[in-house]
Design an enzyme around this catalytic site. Structure first.
Site, PDB file in Angstrom:
ATOM      1  CB  SER A  15      -0.918   0.010   1.236  1.00 21.92           C
ATOM      2  OG  SER A  15      -0.153   0.072   2.433  1.00 21.92           O
ATOM      3  CG  ASP A  36       2.898  -4.705   3.427  1.00 27.29           C
ATOM      4  OD1 ASP A  36       3.160  -3.601   2.914  1.00 27.29           O
ATOM      5  OD2 ASP A  36       2.210  -4.820   4.460  1.00 27.29           O
ATOM      6  CG  ASP A  57       8.678  -8.103  11.678  1.00 28.24           C
ATOM      7  OD1 ASP A  57       9.151  -6.974  11.419  1.00 28.24           O
ATOM      8  OD2 ASP A  57       8.480  -8.504  12.839  1.00 28.24           O
ATOM      9  CB  CYS A  84       8.202   1.669   0.889  1.00 30.91           C
ATOM     10  SG  CYS A  84       8.790   2.418  -0.639  1.00 30.91           S
ATOM     11  CB  SER A 146      10.315  11.612   6.768  1.00 32.34           C
ATOM     12  OG  SER A 146       9.461  12.688   7.123  1.00 32.34           O
ATOM     13  CE1 TYR A 159       7.807   8.388  10.115  1.00 37.36           C
ATOM     14  CE2 TYR A 159       8.155  10.755   9.848  1.00 37.36           C
ATOM     15  CZ  TYR A 159       7.860   9.519   9.310  1.00 37.36           C
ATOM     16  OH  TYR A 159       7.633   9.395   7.957  1.00 37.36           O
ATOM     17  CE  LYS A 163      10.463   7.256   7.981  1.00 37.47           C
ATOM     18  NZ  LYS A 163      10.453   6.124   7.025  1.00 37.47           N
ATOM     19  CG  PHE A 192       4.090  12.001  -0.397  1.00 35.45           C
ATOM     20  CD1 PHE A 192       4.152  11.364  -1.619  1.00 35.45           C
ATOM     21  CD2 PHE A 192       4.995  13.011  -0.125  1.00 35.45           C
ATOM     22  CE1 PHE A 192       5.106  11.710  -2.552  1.00 35.45           C
ATOM     23  CE2 PHE A 192       5.962  13.364  -1.048  1.00 35.45           C
ATOM     24  CZ  PHE A 192       6.019  12.708  -2.269  1.00 35.45           C
ATOM     25  CB  THR A 194       0.313   7.801   2.844  1.00 34.48           C
ATOM     26  OG1 THR A 194       0.098   8.530   4.071  1.00 34.48           O
ATOM     27  CG2 THR A 194       1.564   8.345   2.149  1.00 34.48           C
TER      28      THR A 194
END
Length: 253
Positions: A15, A36, A57, A84, A146, A159, A163, A192, A194
């Site tokens: 996704s 995924d 995983d 991703c 990011s 986060y 990143k 984005f 998403t």
């Protein structure tokens, strides 16, 4: 590197940004392998675009090895890895209810940063055994960071750290892998559209899109995929993190 007929592995490919990459590279003739945790979405997309799916995983060594083995049995050793897979979280370091959960911080680092490193090391180990192409190139690894790596907002400590680690890892990995003909680059997307973004009300999405200097819209999975494809095809691009954000610079909150 010519995308047509090469084997490609995409983590988080069921996704969002990963699915956009999977669709574009499949349309260019690549043998796409989707990794995924969501088997339902992964198998559905694989059936739609003629790809191969394996549940994975990325933060678990045994799971990653088994998934790569499954894709390799079908598509051959991948010359391209696109990372991703990732998660997001929002929590202040010290909030009203006390300090940031250490377990939550560790989980974000485990999946986003350690998961990226895990897949990078396993994929590169396999790539080095491939015959070099005409320009000496054996493989390409693309990871997803990011803009939070550079302008993390309040509540994004975990986060942004995960990143930022991906960005910091890009150049040393590119330097190390240069002797075996593997390039390493990173994409740092801004705001984005998403699945996570789609959970927000339409008016908030519109407001976020309007905050981007130009073009004043949310980025799309197709935008991300086109840059990933260009990174694969452009053999001189190496050791670089490219912002994909419409000139956005994030505010503190």
């Amino acid at each position: 590197m010519d995308i047509n007929r090469i084997s490609v592995t995409i983590t988080g490919g069921a996704s969002g940004l990963g699915a956009g990459v999977a669709k574009l590279l499949a349309s260019k003739g690549a043998k796409v392998g989707i990794l995924d945790l969501n088997a339902d979405l992964g198998e559905a997309l694989a059936s739609e675009i003629g790809a191969t799916f394996a549940r994975c995983d990325v933060s678990d060594e045994a799971s990653a090895i088994a998934a790569l083995d499954a894709l390799e049995a079908k598509n051959g050793t991948a010359r391209v890895l696109v990372n991703c897979a990732g998660i997001g979280t929002a929590s202040r370091i010290v909030g009203r209810d006390g300090p940031h959960s250490l377990a939550a911080f560790e989980r974000v680092i485990r999946i986003n940063l350690i998961g990226t490193f895990n897949m990078m090391r396993l994929a590169a180990h396999r790539m080095q055994a491939l015959e070099p192409l005409a320009d000496g190139e054996r493989g390409v690894i693309i990871s997803t960071a990011s803009v939070a790596a550079f302008e993390g907002q309040i509540g994004q400590a975990a986060y942004a750290a995960s990143k930022g680690g991906i960005v910091a890892m890009t150049l040393p990995a590119a330097r190390e892998f240069s002797k075996i003909g593997i390039r390493v680059n990173t994409i740092a997307p801004g705001l984005f559209k998403t699945p996570l973004m789609n959970e927000l009300p339409d008016e908030i999405q519109a407001s976020l899109g309007a905050s981007i200097p130009f073009p004043s819209r949310l980025g799309s999975a197709e935008d991300f995929a086109r840059l990933a494809a260009s990174m694969i095809e452009m053999s001189y691009l190496n050791g670089e993190t490219v912002r994909l954000d419409g000139a956005l610079r994030m505010q503190p909150k």
